[in-house]
Structures are given as C-alpha cells and as structure tokens.
Design an enzyme around this catalytic site. Structure first.
Site, PDB file in Angstrom:
ATOM      1  N   HIS A   1       0.828  -1.206   0.000  1.00 46.82           N
ATOM      2  CA  HIS A   1       0.000   0.000   0.000  1.00 46.82           C
ATOM      3  C   HIS A   1       0.864   1.259   0.000  1.00 46.82           C
ATOM      4  CE1 HIS A   1      -3.865  -2.090   1.632  1.00 46.82           C
ATOM      5  NE2 HIS A   1      -3.389  -2.653   0.534  1.00 46.82           N
TER       6      HIS A   1
ATOM      7  N   GLU B   1       0.663   3.975   1.748  1.00 47.17           N
ATOM      8  CA  GLU B   1       1.047   4.424   3.086  1.00 47.17           C
ATOM      9  C   GLU B   1       2.240   3.620   3.596  1.00 47.17           C
ATOM     10  OE1 GLU B   1      -3.556   4.559   2.781  1.00 47.17           O
ATOM     11  OE2 GLU B   1      -1.923   3.279   2.062  1.00 47.17           O
TER      12      GLU B   1
ATOM     13  N   CYS C   1      -6.384   1.602   5.194  1.00 46.57           N
ATOM     14  CA  CYS C   1      -6.977   0.339   5.637  1.00 46.57           C
ATOM     15  C   CYS C   1      -6.514   0.060   7.068  1.00 46.57           C
ATOM     16  CB  CYS C   1      -6.563  -0.800   4.706  1.00 46.57           C
ATOM     17  SG  CYS C   1      -4.832  -1.295   4.890  1.00 46.57           S
TER      18      CYS C   1
ATOM     19  N   CYS D   1      -2.628  -0.523   7.334  1.00 43.94           N
ATOM     20  CA  CYS D   1      -1.880   0.735   7.243  1.00 43.94           C
ATOM     21  C   CYS D   1      -2.106   1.592   8.482  1.00 43.94           C
ATOM     22  CB  CYS D   1      -2.276   1.503   5.983  1.00 43.94           C
ATOM     23  SG  CYS D   1      -1.685   0.718   4.468  1.00 43.94           S
TER      24      CYS D   1
END
Length: 160
Positions: free
Chosen positions: A91, A93, A119, A122
C-alpha cells in the site's frame, strides 16, 4: 506642465492553495505512479511543511506488476476492503513509511496525506510510526481502521 506618471497595478496573483490542498495535490500526483489495476493510491508524509517521504501502491521492487500478470484479487473475486493479504501490492502508506525508514527519516509528529482513507493494516503501521494526523481525500470500506485511528486519538480529516 509636468507629464503625468502612469501607474499600473500589478496583476492579481491567483489565490494560493492551503497547505492541505497543496500536499493532497502532491499525493494525487504520486498516485499516478501506481501500478494497481483496482485503485491508484498515493501518500505523502510531511512535517513542518516539508515532505519527508512519498509512496504509491504497487508490487515490491523487482517483482512483476499487476498490469503485467493480472490482479489476484480480481481473479478471486475479493471485495474491496477485505483480505488485504491477497494482493501483490504494498500500500502507498506502507511504501511511504518504508521509504522514510530506509533513509533514516524519523516520522514522529508528522502528517500523512493520502488519496484514500487507510486500511486497518496501514492504520496500525501509521500509529506505530508516530504519525499524528491523517488527511485523506476518498473513503475506504474498512470500519475497523476508523475505529483504531479514533482509539489512538489520531487527528483525521477529509479533504477533497
């Protein structure tokens, strides 16, 4: 009779974007590098109005991208916001935090700008990295992430 001096007003400068708008626009540009077929996400981590790191979602370095081999989640019919482990991509992040870490940049007290609400995975990483505020543009169907961020008392703001 002395000649009259002409004065012309300088053209009005366009309004400057707020800091939130500025960094969110950069996060959108970072997202344009994403290799994900489902959702292009970008993240920018900032402290004291200085960019510390950026990240976008995509396969780990050196591995084939989903655009080359297809999306596992699509093939398996996995809904958005579920079964995060069934994805080749890291991801945005996570990539931003990894970038900072690999360069020895501490993130405690920083702000993350991201194109989508983080999410739950993260969110947990953001909390432990010491990030104190998250600004996001679009929602994400993950109620647990919202709950965890609230519980950790992170400041969360939506900025379109």
């Amino acid at each position: 009779m002395p000649a009259r001096r002409r004065t012309t007003a300088a053209p009005a400068a366009p309004p400057r974007p707020s800091w939130d708008r500025y960094f969110m626009d950069i996060a959108r540009m970072v997202a344009s590098r994403s290799t994900c077929l489902r959702r292009r996400v970008g993240a920018v981590i900032v402290r004291d109005k200085r960019i510390l790191a950026t990240g976008y979602n995509g396969a780990p370095a050196g591995l084939a991208h989903c655009g080359q081999i297809g999306c596992i989640r699509e093939r398996l019919g996995v809904a958005s916001g579920e079964r995060h482990e069934l994805c080749r991509a890291i991801h945005a992040e996570q990539n931003a935090i990894i970038q900072a870490s690999s360069s020895g940049v501490p993130l405690r007290g920083s702000v993350m700008y991201t194109t989508h609400h983080p999410c739950v995975l993260c969110s947990k990483i953001i909390i432990n990295a010491g990030i104190v505020r998250v600004v996001y543009a679009q929602g994400y169907p993950d109620q647990l992430s919202r709950q965890i961020l609230r519980e950790a008392r992170l400041k969360i703001a939506r900025h379109a």
